[in-house]
Design a protein around this motif. Structure first.
Motif, PDB file in Angstrom:
ATOM      1  N   ALA A  28       6.382  -6.062  -3.492  1.00  0.00           N
ATOM      2  CA  ALA A  28       7.525  -5.163  -3.668  1.00  0.00           C
ATOM      3  C   ALA A  28       8.771  -5.939  -4.081  1.00  0.00           C
ATOM      4  O   ALA A  28       9.535  -5.509  -4.958  1.00  0.00           O
ATOM      5  N   ASN A  75       7.154  -0.037   1.619  1.00  0.00           N
ATOM      6  CA  ASN A  75       7.413  -1.425   1.223  1.00  0.00           C
ATOM      7  C   ASN A  75       8.701  -1.522   0.412  1.00  0.00           C
ATOM      8  O   ASN A  75       9.533  -2.404   0.643  1.00  0.00           O
ATOM      9  N   TYR A  76       8.861  -0.602  -0.538  1.00  0.00           N
ATOM     10  CA  TYR A  76      10.065  -0.629  -1.367  1.00  0.00           C
ATOM     11  C   TYR A  76      11.282  -0.149  -0.579  1.00  0.00           C
ATOM     12  O   TYR A  76      12.387  -0.660  -0.773  1.00  0.00           O
ATOM     13  N   GLU A 136       1.974 -13.805   4.262  1.00  0.00           N
ATOM     14  CA  GLU A 136       1.030 -12.684   4.261  1.00  0.00           C
ATOM     15  C   GLU A 136      -0.361 -13.078   3.787  1.00  0.00           C
ATOM     16  O   GLU A 136      -1.226 -12.225   3.633  1.00  0.00           O
ATOM     17  N   GLY A 177       1.958  -3.133  -4.384  1.00  0.00           N
ATOM     18  CA  GLY A 177       3.274  -2.844  -3.837  1.00  0.00           C
ATOM     19  C   GLY A 177       3.359  -1.485  -3.162  1.00  0.00           C
ATOM     20  O   GLY A 177       4.246  -1.250  -2.334  1.00  0.00           O
ATOM     21  N   GLU A 181      11.754  -0.606   2.573  1.00  0.00           N
ATOM     22  CA  GLU A 181      12.148  -1.722   3.433  1.00  0.00           C
ATOM     23  C   GLU A 181      12.890  -2.791   2.645  1.00  0.00           C
ATOM     24  O   GLU A 181      13.927  -3.310   3.093  1.00  0.00           O
ATOM     25  N   SER A 190       1.877  -6.930   0.486  1.00  0.00           N
ATOM     26  CA  SER A 190       2.608  -5.780  -0.049  1.00  0.00           C
ATOM     27  C   SER A 190       4.101  -6.032  -0.151  1.00  0.00           C
ATOM     28  O   SER A 190       4.747  -5.658  -1.142  1.00  0.00           O
ATOM     29  N   THR A 191       4.676  -6.668   0.864  1.00  0.00           N
ATOM     30  CA  THR A 191       6.121  -6.907   0.849  1.00  0.00           C
ATOM     31  C   THR A 191       6.493  -7.893  -0.249  1.00  0.00           C
ATOM     32  O   THR A 191       7.478  -7.690  -0.970  1.00  0.00           O
ATOM     33  N   ASP A 207      -0.045   0.264   2.081  1.00  0.00           N
ATOM     34  CA  ASP A 207       0.301  -0.111   3.439  1.00  0.00           C
ATOM     35  C   ASP A 207      -0.539  -1.331   3.815  1.00  0.00           C
ATOM     36  O   ASP A 207      -1.766  -1.290   3.717  1.00  0.00           O
TER      37      ASP A 207
END
Length: 561
Positions: free
Chosen positions: A262, A60-61, A252, A47, A63, A258-259, A50
């Motif tokens: 998160a 990520n967090y 992804e 999380g 966003e 990552s998103t 990048d």
């Protein structure tokens, strides 16, 4: 010399006991670390990466917590979580009060239907209500013929309806047990001072059972925000964090998710915050009763009695609707995905001819996971109950984590952890079994722990003092006494294992698909007859397990909470 000789066997027994149970404890810790801590740590770590450069970042967090798309999903998640919790309380608390305090005809039926509603998969309820209140549902068409246009079942209202009717048994079962255990002197004193029954309930009774009500409410909230199947089936454009995490992860794939990770961590944070909030509220006040002078049930008469029975039976009917609809539609003849209007077993024939591997996978994976759960829970519960150490207490607390971690989050953790040699398990049946095992292990541990606390340690200590090795004493003396609790835990684990959807949906392949996965895809494809047949098989399997639990448990409803 004569004094030292008798103590030598005892010292050897103590050393053997220490060695055996230390080895068991180390193995249990290893299992928890590999299958629970490591995947969740991996989720937490990814999380902060990048997705393009692999560098550490908070973007990520940022966003997820600021972008309108994700903030909307967060608000929706909190909305349906709070709505499901409130709906469960509005149904469960009055039902518990009426059943606990009055002679309600059919009390056993009410409790049985509540338990069956509790163990059935939430997405089956969503699918059933679509058949009734969807755009072309039976009730929708009937009212449309009368010139009345009902609101759509899709979206917020439909999700909250499904969650309320699915999770109210948590509140009902816990509160009903608490209401039967409080001292009636408090309520009698309030009545003598002129309090009305309604005022007495809110001022005296409800505070006394608040721990039970809040525990059921928190369970309803946590499970509502973690559920994937219901908002995916009935939500349409209504997005929650669980559906966004699933969609984001699949988008992804091939890169760093990552998103999705998160989003998953935000879901965990919400669940943990709800649990800690409840504990904080309970810690501020003392809630205690004397467990003497217990309440006596009162008879029901007149309009009040009729109203109480009407409310209780209405709840039973609404809770049973998904099960009845599923069974009814499963015996309707179909021509492909279309119902012909006649009765027949064509849907079951399609299951037999086209999907025998799906049914076989469900039973095989669930049975394998339950066998592992049964073995592990017997040893873990012994460590937790008999070895009252800080390490054992920490192990017990860590095993509660699967209760609050959404299945989608665990699936992402497993996909990130076991995707490279020498432990590349992606696409295998073993990864499905492992994730079901660790997610449902707490059911087995809780059941065996509760019955082990009723067994005196002196029984097994006597066997060890007579020269029996610790392992043999445990297997020959303790396990047979624990057997009812072990079986109950196994049945509860099997019910939840065979109905598992959210954690397996990200990990399955065509050869490892299970009945819940196929039901989910069949509903999305409009194959309602096929979905009904598979759902009926799941419900019958769950019902058999419930029957076994009822026969073996001293407290029928208590075994499920």
């Amino acid at each position: 010399m004569s004094e030292a000789t008798p103590s030598a066997p005892l010292r050897r027994n103590r050393l053997a006991s220490l060695s055996f149970w230390d080895a068991v404890f180390a193995l249990c810790v290893l299992i928890v670390c590999v299958l629970l801590i490591l995947p969740l740590t991996k989720v937490l770590y990814v999380g902060f990466l990048d997705p393009e450069t692999g560098a550490f970042t908070l973007n990520n967090y940022i966003e997820v917590l600021t972008r309108r798309y994700y903030v909307g999903a967060l608000q929706n998640t909190l909305l349906v979580g709070a709505g499901g919790m409130l709906g469960a309380c509005l149904i469960g608390v009055p039902l518990a009060y009426f059943v606990a305090r009055y002679h309600v005809t059919g009390r056993n039926l009410i409790s049985t239907v509540a338990v069956l509603a509790l163990v059935s998969p939430p997405f089956i309820g969503a699918y059933s209500w679509i058949l009734l209140l969807g755009n072309n549902g039976a009730i929708t068409r009937a009212f449309r013929d009368l010139g009345v246009h009902l609101p759509s079942i899709y979206g917020t209202a439909g999700i909250i309806l499904v969650f309320s009717l699915k999770f109210f048994p948590f509140v009902y079962l816990m509160t009903e047990g608490a209401l039967r255990a409080i001292n009636r002197s408090y309520e009698e004193a309030a009545a003598n001072l002129g309090c009305s029954p309604v005022k007495s309930f809110f001022a005296i009774t409800l505070p006394l059972v608040f721990p039970a009500v809040s525990s059921g409410a928190i369970l309803a909230f946590v499970l509502s925000i973690a559920d994937f199947g219901t908002p995916a089936i009935i939500g349409r454009n209504f997005r929650t964090l669980s559906t966004i995490a699933y969609n984001q992860y699949t988008a992804e794939m091939g890169g760093t998710p990552s998103t999705a990770v998160a989003i998953s961590m935000v879901m965990i944070a919400i669940s943990m915050a709800a649990v800690f909030l409840q504990r904080f509220i309970l810690a501020k006040r003392r809630y205690a009763g004397s467990f003497t002078n217990l309440p006596i049930k009162k008879p029901l008469h007149g309009l009040f009695g009729a109203g109480v029975h009407a409310f209780c039976y209405l709840v039973v009917v609404l809770a049973a609707v998904p099960m009845v609809v599923v069974f009814y539609t499963s015996i309707l003849a179909t021509n492909g995905p279309v119902f012909t209007g006649e009765f027949g077993f064509s849907s079951y024939a399609r299951v037999w001819n086209e999907l025998p591997n799906v049914v076989g996978n469900s039973f095989l994976f669930a049975t394998a996971a339950v066998a592992m759960i049964t073995l592990a829970s017997a040893f873990i519960s012994y460590l937790v109950v008999r070895r009252e150490t800080l390490a054992a207490s920490v192990l017990d607390s860590v095993l509660m984590v699967p209760y609050v971690v959404p299945g989608v989050v665990m699936a992402i953790g497993f996909a990130l952890t076991f995707n490279r040699a020498p432990v590349d398990l992606i696409g295998t049946a073993f990864i499905i079994i492992l994730i079901v095992f660790i997610r449902r292990l707490p059911y087995g541990v809780r059941s065996t722990s509760s019955i082990l606390r009723q067994i005196k340690p002196s029984i097994e200590e006597a066997a060890v003092n007579l020269g029996s090795p610790p392992a043999k004493a445990f297997l020959k003396v303790t396990v047979p006494i624990m057997l009812p609790g072990i079986i109950v835990g196994a049945m509860m684990s099997f019910i939840t294992a065979i109905n598992e959807l959210s954690s397996t949906l990200l990990l399955y392949t065509g050869s490892t698909a299970t009945m819940p996965i196929k039901i989910y895809s069949a509903v999305l494809d409009g194959e309602f007859g096929l979905a009904a047949a598979l759902s009926t098989i799941l419900l019958v399997s769950s019902g058999i397990c419930v029957f076994i639990v009822f026969r073996l448990s001293e407290s029928r409803e208590g075994a499920f909470v």
